[in-house]
Design a protein around this motif. Structure first.
Motif, short mmCIF file in Angstrom:
data_model
loop_
_atom_site.label_atom_id
_atom_site.label_comp_id
_atom_site.label_asym_id
_atom_site.label_seq_id
_atom_site.Cartn_x
_atom_site.Cartn_y
_atom_site.Cartn_z
N GLU A 43 1.65 -22.96 8.68
CA GLU A 43 1.41 -22.14 7.49
C GLU A 43 0.02 -21.51 7.52
O GLU A 43 -0.17 -20.34 7.15
N ALA A 44 -0.96 -22.30 7.99
CA ALA A 44 -2.33 -21.77 8.09
C ALA A 44 -2.39 -20.63 9.09
O ALA A 44 -3.03 -19.58 8.85
N GLN A 45 -1.71 -20.81 10.24
CA GLN A 45 -1.72 -19.74 11.24
C GLN A 45 -1.01 -18.49 10.70
O GLN A 45 -1.43 -17.35 10.94
N ARG A 46 0.13 -18.75 9.95
CA ARG A 46 0.85 -17.61 9.39
C ARG A 46 -0.05 -16.82 8.44
O ARG A 46 -0.08 -15.55 8.45
N GLU A 47 -0.82 -17.53 7.61
CA GLU A 47 -1.72 -16.85 6.68
C GLU A 47 -2.83 -16.11 7.43
O GLU A 47 -3.19 -14.97 7.08
N ASP A 48 -3.35 -16.78 8.49
CA ASP A 48 -4.41 -16.14 9.28
C ASP A 48 -3.92 -14.86 9.94
O ASP A 48 -4.62 -13.82 9.95
N VAL A 49 -2.69 -14.95 10.50
CA VAL A 49 -2.15 -13.76 11.18
C VAL A 49 -1.90 -12.65 10.17
O VAL A 49 -2.17 -11.45 10.44
N THR A 50 -1.41 -13.00 8.99
CA THR A 50 -1.15 -11.99 7.96
C THR A 50 -2.44 -11.33 7.51
O THR A 50 -2.52 -10.09 7.37
N ILE A 51 -3.46 -12.13 7.27
CA ILE A 51 -4.76 -11.57 6.86
C ILE A 51 -5.35 -10.72 7.96
O ILE A 51 -5.91 -9.63 7.71
N PHE A 52 -5.20 -11.21 9.19
CA PHE A 52 -5.77 -10.48 10.32
C PHE A 52 -5.13 -9.12 10.50
O PHE A 52 -5.81 -8.11 10.70
N ILE A 53 -3.79 -9.05 10.36
CA ILE A 53 -3.14 -7.74 10.56
C ILE A 53 -3.41 -6.80 9.39
O ILE A 53 -3.53 -5.59 9.56
N ASP A 54 -3.52 -7.40 8.18
CA ASP A 54 -3.89 -6.55 7.04
C ASP A 54 -5.28 -5.98 7.24
O ASP A 54 -5.55 -4.79 6.92
N LEU A 55 -6.18 -6.81 7.79
CA LEU A 55 -7.55 -6.33 8.07
C LEU A 55 -7.55 -5.24 9.12
O LEU A 55 -8.25 -4.21 8.98
N LEU A 56 -6.75 -5.41 10.17
CA LEU A 56 -6.69 -4.38 11.23
C LEU A 56 -6.07 -3.10 10.70
O LEU A 56 -6.49 -1.98 11.09
N ALA A 57 -5.03 -3.24 9.85
CA ALA A 57 -4.41 -2.03 9.28
C ALA A 57 -5.43 -1.24 8.46
O ALA A 57 -5.48 0.01 8.51
N ALA A 58 -6.25 -1.94 7.68
CA ALA A 58 -7.28 -1.24 6.89
C ALA A 58 -8.38 -0.68 7.77
O ALA A 58 -8.94 0.40 7.50
N LEU A 59 -8.70 -1.39 8.86
CA LEU A 59 -9.78 -0.97 9.75
C LEU A 59 -9.43 0.29 10.52
O LEU A 59 -10.27 1.20 10.70
N PHE A 60 -8.18 0.38 10.98
CA PHE A 60 -7.80 1.52 11.83
C PHE A 60 -7.03 2.59 11.06
O PHE A 60 -6.43 3.50 11.66
N LYS A 61 -7.01 2.50 9.72
CA LYS A 61 -6.30 3.50 8.95
C LYS A 61 -6.90 4.89 9.12
O LYS A 61 -6.19 5.87 9.40
N ASP A 62 -8.23 5.01 8.93
CA ASP A 62 -8.88 6.32 9.03
C ASP A 62 -8.75 6.87 10.44
O ASP A 62 -8.53 8.10 10.62
N ASP A 63 -8.88 5.98 11.43
CA ASP A 63 -8.77 6.47 12.80
C ASP A 63 -7.38 7.01 13.08
O ASP A 63 -7.21 8.00 13.81
N LEU A 64 -6.34 6.35 12.55
CA LEU A 64 -4.98 6.83 12.79
C LEU A 64 -4.75 8.17 12.11
O LEU A 64 -4.09 9.07 12.68
N LEU A 65 -5.32 8.35 10.91
CA LEU A 65 -5.10 9.60 10.20
C LEU A 65 -5.81 10.76 10.89
O LEU A 65 -5.40 11.94 10.74
N LYS A 66 -6.84 10.47 11.70
CA LYS A 66 -7.59 11.53 12.37
C LYS A 66 -7.03 11.88 13.73
O LYS A 66 -7.50 12.80 14.39
N VAL A 67 -6.07 11.12 14.20
CA VAL A 67 -5.54 11.38 15.55
C VAL A 67 -4.77 12.68 15.54
O VAL A 67 -3.76 12.83 14.80
N GLN A 68 -5.33 13.66 16.37
CA GLN A 68 -4.66 14.95 16.49
C GLN A 68 -4.46 15.32 17.95
O GLN A 68 -3.57 16.12 18.28
N SER A 69 -5.32 14.75 18.79
CA SER A 69 -5.29 15.16 20.20
C SER A 69 -5.38 13.91 21.08
O SER A 69 -5.58 12.79 20.57
#
Length: 553
Positions: A43-69
């Motif tokens: 359960e602890a690992q599941r929570e860590d993985v969930t928090i980690f992916i939510d953090l990565l999604a927020a971290l790379f959101k702006d970069d993904l929106l800027k991808v044009q080339s």
């Protein structure tokens, strides 16, 4: 089952029971603890993985929106390489969704030394919840635009190797603790085992020694344990009662010995008295048998005496006639002799003398011949009565001779005796027993059966059942025999003329002659008022008849 129970002991049962309870308790508690700990780690690992992916999604959101080339893609890929600092992160995929909703991978990261996973463009939606497989966990999250529309997805693959190591370490620790606790429990159990079983062992040794030596005055020492002390006290009570019982038993045995001694003397005296009584009884029985044989012999002699009287009576008549005729001849001869000497004898006188002499001589001859025949018949009957040897004879002639010998006693009575027998029937057997049987049956009918009856009828029927077996039927129309007498008719001294000259041995003699002398059987049928019928069946050596066939049964 009982044999197996005998092989066990309290010591082993106590040890195994304690160890089994301890082992079961430790295994259950360790299992529950390990299960809860593993679930906690997951359960602890599941929570860590969930928090980690939510953090990565927020971290790379702006970069993904800027991808044009392609340049933007390379920049995003370079940023993903900074994730190498995470030891458990194996793969990262970032997907961009176009206006038509199609996904395309714009950047990815694979940890050095790990295999690059395949694209999840078509199945990324399956990983919105963590998916565990082969020591990895996979999860994906949507990256949204400012207007909350989906701009793309990020997918990560994380290793569970460290989690598995923690779980193994936890299990190893639990097993170590269980083993250590079991060792401690075993040692404690041995101590407790000795504390409990040692007093029981001492009690067992004490009882075994007491049983071998039969020293029931010994007493068991009380123990420190309450239950064992109670057991020792109970054993001492039992030993005291056994001691009392053994003392009473010794006293009883002593009394029994004295009683047996006096009883043996009494039995010896009674035995001697019984021997004397038995000896007297044997002598009395022997005298009784002698008297019985004497009475039977007297019965035979009485019958023979009656026959002799009959002979004298029957022979007396022809001899008397012969004497009378001879006397007349002597008288006439004396007269003729005187006339002859005086020479006055006439021819007519001589002729009359000769005629009278011839007539007297004929009378003398006929009567002497009749006497000779009677004596011959009586002699044969007498010989048969005193003899038990086989001879060949005509059965009808034997019966007629018997009737002739009984004529003096029967001629004053008006009874009819009919004989139904083939006159040519000749058999070879013992004539004497048959003679006595028929005489006794006839006299039994005359004395008992025809009492107060003027005219009685007797039928004697003789026929051959087989060439070697003869049946003799004797029946009368007398007053019959009562049921009580009929049951005992062949027993000795059974008579209805007790005190009137009856010995009660006639039918007993008939039974013995049939069964012993003739080796045959005799049966009786009788009812009061309906006469009596005797059926006698006995074997014969041989039989002959004229030209007449044998009669069947």
């Amino acid at each position: 089952m009982s044999q197996h129970a005998v092989q066990l002991s309290i010591r082993s049962l106590f040890l195994w029971m304690v160890m089994a309870i301890a082992t079961a308790s430790l295994l259950v508690s360790a299992g529950l603890s390990g299960y809860n700990q593993v679930n906690h780690y997951r359960e602890a690992q599941r929570e860590d993985v969930t928090i980690f992916i939510d953090l990565l999604a927020a971290l790379f959101k702006d970069d993904l929106l800027k991808v044009q080339s392609d340049r933007d893609k390379r920049l995003l890929g370079n940023k993903l390489k900074n994730l190498a600092v995470s030891p458990d992160l194996l793969n990262v995929h970032i997907y961009q969704q176009d206006i038509s909703g199609q996904l395309r991978m714009v950047a990815n990261y694979t940890k050095e030394g790990e295999t690059r996973t395949s694209s999840k463009e078509s199945s990324v939606s399956n990983y919105f919840r963590p998916v565990y497989s082969n020591e990895i966990v996979e999860i994906a999250r949507a990256i949204e635009n400012e207007d909350a529309s989906t701009a793309g997805y990020i997918y990560i693959q994380v290793s569970t190797h460290r989690l598995n190591e923690k779980i193994q370490q936890s299990i190893l620790t639990s097993v170590t603790v269980i083993i250590l606790m079991l060792v401690i429990c075993f040692i404690v159990s041995l101590k407790m085992q000795k504390l409990i079983t040692a007093p029981i062992q001492r009690l067992g040794d004490f009882l075994s020694k007491t049983s071998r030596q039969r020293d029931y005055s010994a007493r068991a020492e009380p123990g420190n344990i309450r239950e064992l002390a109670y057991l020792s006290e109970s054993i001492n009570v039992m030993l005291s009662r056994i001691q009392e019982y053994m003392q009473k038993q010794k006293m009883a045995e002593e009394q029994h010995r004295k009683l047996n001694s006096s009883l043996e003397d009494m039995v010896s005296q009674r035995t001697n008295a019984l021997k004397d009584a038995n000896q007297e009884l044997i002598q009395t029985l022997e005298k009784l048998h002698q008297f019985q044989r004497q009475i039977v012999q007297n019965e035979k002699m009485a019958s023979l005496g009656d026959m002799v009287a009959g002979v004298a009576h029957e022979v007396n008549t022809p001899i008397g006639l012969g004497v009378t005729a001879s006397t007349m001849m002597l008288d006439r001869l004396h007269i003729i002799q005187k006339e002859f000497e005086s020479k006055t004898l006439k021819a007519s006188t001589m002729a009359r003398f000769l005629n009278e002499s011839q007539e007297n001589l004929n009378i003398i001859y006929r009567n002497l011949n009749r006497a000779a025949e009677l004596i011959s018949s009586f002699k044969q009957v007498a010989v048969d009565q005193s003899s038990e040897s086989n001879r060949r004879f005509c059965f009808a002639q034997l019966v007629n001779e018997i009737l002739l010998s009984l004529r003096p006693r029967l001629k004053k009575l008006h009874h009819d005796i009919r004989v139904d027998c083939d006159p040519t029937l000749s058999v070879e057997t013992k004539a004497g027993p048959i003679n006595q049987i028929i005489i006794n049956l006839i006299m039994n009918s005359v004395i008992h059966g025809f009492e107060h009856i003027e005219h009685g009828e007797i039928d004697i029927i003789a026929e051959m059942m087989t060439p070697t077996k003869m049946k003799l039927i004797y029946k009368d129309n007398g007053k019959g025999i009562s049921n009580d007498i009929r049951k005992r008719i062949f027993d000795p001294f059974v008579t209805t003329k007790r005190g009137q000259g009856g010995s009660g041995l006639g039918m007993h003699l008939v039974y013995n002659l049939v069964t012993q002398a003739l080796n045959g059987t005799i049966s009786i049928t009788s009812e009061e008022g309906n006469g009596v019928e005797f059926i006698i069946i006995f074997p014969v050596e041989s039989s002959e008849t004229g030209n007449l066939p044998l009669k069947g049964e």
